[in-house]
Write a protein that holds these residues in place. Structure first.
Motif, PDB file in Angstrom:
ATOM      1  N   GLU A  19      18.997  33.199  86.124  1.00  0.00           N
ATOM      2  CA  GLU A  19      18.967  34.139  87.245  1.00  0.00           C
ATOM      3  C   GLU A  19      19.476  33.510  88.540  1.00  0.00           C
ATOM      4  N   GLY A  20      20.125  32.346  88.423  1.00  0.00           N
ATOM      5  CA  GLY A  20      20.762  31.742  89.581  1.00  0.00           C
ATOM      6  C   GLY A  20      19.871  30.853  90.428  1.00  0.00           C
ATOM      7  N   MET A  21      18.711  30.502  89.912  1.00  0.00           N
ATOM      8  CA  MET A  21      17.817  29.605  90.640  1.00  0.00           C
ATOM      9  C   MET A  21      17.885  28.219  90.004  1.00  0.00           C
ATOM     10  N   GLY A  22      19.034  27.576  90.123  1.00  0.00           N
ATOM     11  CA  GLY A  22      19.251  26.290  89.486  1.00  0.00           C
ATOM     12  C   GLY A  22      18.374  25.179  90.005  1.00  0.00           C
ATOM     13  N   TYR A  23      17.795  25.363  91.186  1.00  0.00           N
ATOM     14  CA  TYR A  23      16.937  24.332  91.772  1.00  0.00           C
ATOM     15  C   TYR A  23      15.559  24.285  91.122  1.00  0.00           C
ATOM     16  N   VAL A  24      15.230  25.268  90.284  1.00  0.00           N
ATOM     17  CA  VAL A  24      13.936  25.285  89.594  1.00  0.00           C
ATOM     18  C   VAL A  24      14.131  24.681  88.210  1.00  0.00           C
ATOM     19  N   MET A  37      -0.097  22.993  92.414  1.00  0.00           N
ATOM     20  CA  MET A  37       0.549  23.919  93.339  1.00  0.00           C
ATOM     21  C   MET A  37       0.887  25.252  92.678  1.00  0.00           C
ATOM     22  N   LEU A  38       1.078  25.231  91.373  1.00  0.00           N
ATOM     23  CA  LEU A  38       1.478  26.420  90.634  1.00  0.00           C
ATOM     24  C   LEU A  38       0.441  26.701  89.555  1.00  0.00           C
ATOM     25  N   ARG A  39      -0.116  27.891  89.573  1.00  0.00           N
ATOM     26  CA  ARG A  39      -1.144  28.256  88.595  1.00  0.00           C
ATOM     27  C   ARG A  39      -0.522  28.523  87.230  1.00  0.00           C
ATOM     28  N   VAL A  40      -1.256  28.096  86.213  1.00  0.00           N
ATOM     29  CA  VAL A  40      -0.821  28.295  84.837  1.00  0.00           C
ATOM     30  C   VAL A  40      -1.974  28.849  84.022  1.00  0.00           C
ATOM     31  N   ILE A  41      -1.648  29.298  82.831  1.00  0.00           N
ATOM     32  CA  ILE A  41      -2.652  29.749  81.877  1.00  0.00           C
ATOM     33  C   ILE A  41      -2.679  28.694  80.766  1.00  0.00           C
ATOM     34  N   PRO A  42      -3.728  27.882  80.698  1.00  0.00           N
ATOM     35  CA  PRO A  42      -3.777  26.852  79.657  1.00  0.00           C
ATOM     36  C   PRO A  42      -4.166  27.467  78.312  1.00  0.00           C
ATOM     37  N   ILE A  43      -3.342  27.237  77.318  1.00  0.00           N
ATOM     38  CA  ILE A  43      -3.611  27.681  75.949  1.00  0.00           C
ATOM     39  C   ILE A  43      -3.451  26.446  75.063  1.00  0.00           C
ATOM     40  N   GLY A  44      -4.559  25.858  74.670  1.00  0.00           N
ATOM     41  CA  GLY A  44      -4.491  24.606  73.916  1.00  0.00           C
ATOM     42  C   GLY A  44      -3.847  23.539  74.775  1.00  0.00           C
ATOM     43  N   ASN A  45      -2.812  22.898  74.243  1.00  0.00           N
ATOM     44  CA  ASN A  45      -2.110  21.890  75.044  1.00  0.00           C
ATOM     45  C   ASN A  45      -0.873  22.474  75.731  1.00  0.00           C
ATOM     46  N   ARG A  46      -0.677  23.775  75.625  1.00  0.00           N
ATOM     47  CA  ARG A  46       0.453  24.439  76.285  1.00  0.00           C
ATOM     48  C   ARG A  46       0.005  25.033  77.609  1.00  0.00           C
ATOM     49  N   LYS A  47       0.933  25.159  78.505  1.00  0.00           N
ATOM     50  CA  LYS A  47       0.666  25.779  79.792  1.00  0.00           C
ATOM     51  C   LYS A  47       1.659  26.917  79.966  1.00  0.00           C
ATOM     52  N   LEU A  48       1.148  28.114  80.155  1.00  0.00           N
ATOM     53  CA  LEU A  48       1.999  29.292  80.295  1.00  0.00           C
ATOM     54  C   LEU A  48       2.057  29.712  81.758  1.00  0.00           C
ATOM     55  N   ILE A  49       3.229  30.173  82.167  1.00  0.00           N
ATOM     56  CA  ILE A  49       3.471  30.585  83.540  1.00  0.00           C
ATOM     57  C   ILE A  49       3.758  32.074  83.566  1.00  0.00           C
ATOM     58  N   CYS A  50       3.151  32.746  84.520  1.00  0.00           N
ATOM     59  CA  CYS A  50       3.459  34.154  84.758  1.00  0.00           C
ATOM     60  C   CYS A  50       4.687  34.184  85.674  1.00  0.00           C
ATOM     61  N   TRP A  51       5.722  34.896  85.288  1.00  0.00           N
ATOM     62  CA  TRP A  51       6.978  34.930  86.044  1.00  0.00           C
ATOM     63  C   TRP A  51       6.753  35.432  87.476  1.00  0.00           C
ATOM     64  N   ASP A  52       5.915  36.460  87.636  1.00  0.00           N
ATOM     65  CA  ASP A  52       5.644  36.994  88.974  1.00  0.00           C
ATOM     66  C   ASP A  52       4.959  35.949  89.856  1.00  0.00           C
ATOM     67  N   THR A  53       4.070  35.154  89.266  1.00  0.00           N
ATOM     68  CA  THR A  53       3.399  34.092  90.017  1.00  0.00           C
ATOM     69  C   THR A  53       4.413  33.049  90.470  1.00  0.00           C
ATOM     70  N   LEU A  54       5.351  32.709  89.609  1.00  0.00           N
ATOM     71  CA  LEU A  54       6.386  31.739  89.970  1.00  0.00           C
ATOM     72  C   LEU A  54       7.260  32.277  91.099  1.00  0.00           C
ATOM     73  N   LEU A  55       7.660  33.536  91.006  1.00  0.00           N
ATOM     74  CA  LEU A  55       8.488  34.124  92.065  1.00  0.00           C
ATOM     75  C   LEU A  55       7.752  34.150  93.399  1.00  0.00           C
ATOM     76  N   GLU A  56       6.470  34.481  93.360  1.00  0.00           N
ATOM     77  CA  GLU A  56       5.664  34.503  94.590  1.00  0.00           C
ATOM     78  C   GLU A  56       5.554  33.093  95.184  1.00  0.00           C
ATOM     79  N   PHE A  57       5.350  32.101  94.319  1.00  0.00           N
ATOM     80  CA  PHE A  57       5.278  30.712  94.766  1.00  0.00           C
ATOM     81  C   PHE A  57       6.591  30.291  95.422  1.00  0.00           C
ATOM     82  N   LEU A  58       7.701  30.649  94.827  1.00  0.00           N
ATOM     83  CA  LEU A  58       9.005  30.267  95.374  1.00  0.00           C
ATOM     84  C   LEU A  58       9.290  31.001  96.684  1.00  0.00           C
ATOM     85  N   ARG A  59       8.841  32.234  96.791  1.00  0.00           N
ATOM     86  CA  ARG A  59       9.090  33.014  98.002  1.00  0.00           C
ATOM     87  C   ARG A  59       8.245  32.512  99.175  1.00  0.00           C
ATOM     88  N   THR A  60       6.981  32.192  98.928  1.00  0.00           N
ATOM     89  CA  THR A  60       6.081  31.843 100.023  1.00  0.00           C
ATOM     90  C   THR A  60       5.856  30.345 100.175  1.00  0.00           C
TER      91      THR A  60
END
Length: 82
Positions: A19-24, A37-60
């Motif tokens: 989507e053109g955000m090469g800096y991420v 700094m960025l909230r995740v959903i821990p599932i076992g040893n994996r960490k899942l990211i909500c796309w909307d949360t990432l966009l909000e983090f990058l915006r603010t």
């Protein structure tokens, strides 16, 4: 099946790049998660990211509001049972 807006760190980095955000980069995402700094959903040893949360983090530049999920699992002490 997972919600398409919830993805692994690797998938989030690939989507950001497409989507053109090469800096991420995957490394940047992992660093933001490790630093709490960025909230995740821990599932076992994996960490899942909500796309909307990432966009909000990058915006603010600040972490997303609490949604009832821990940033990362905190190790606990093992209590001795007698």
């Amino acid at each position: 099946m997972l919600n398409p807006d919830i993805m692994t760190i690797r998938q989030a980095a690939a989507k950001a790049k497409s989507e053109g955000m090469g800096y991420v980069s995957e490394t940047a995402l992992r660093r933001w998660v490790a630093d709490g700094m960025l909230r995740v959903i821990p599932i076992g040893n994996r960490k899942l990211i909500c796309w909307d949360t990432l966009l909000e983090f990058l915006r603010t530049g600040v972490e997303a509001p609490e949604i009832g999920l821990p940033t990362k699992a905190r190790p606990t002490r093992i209590r001795r049972v007698s």
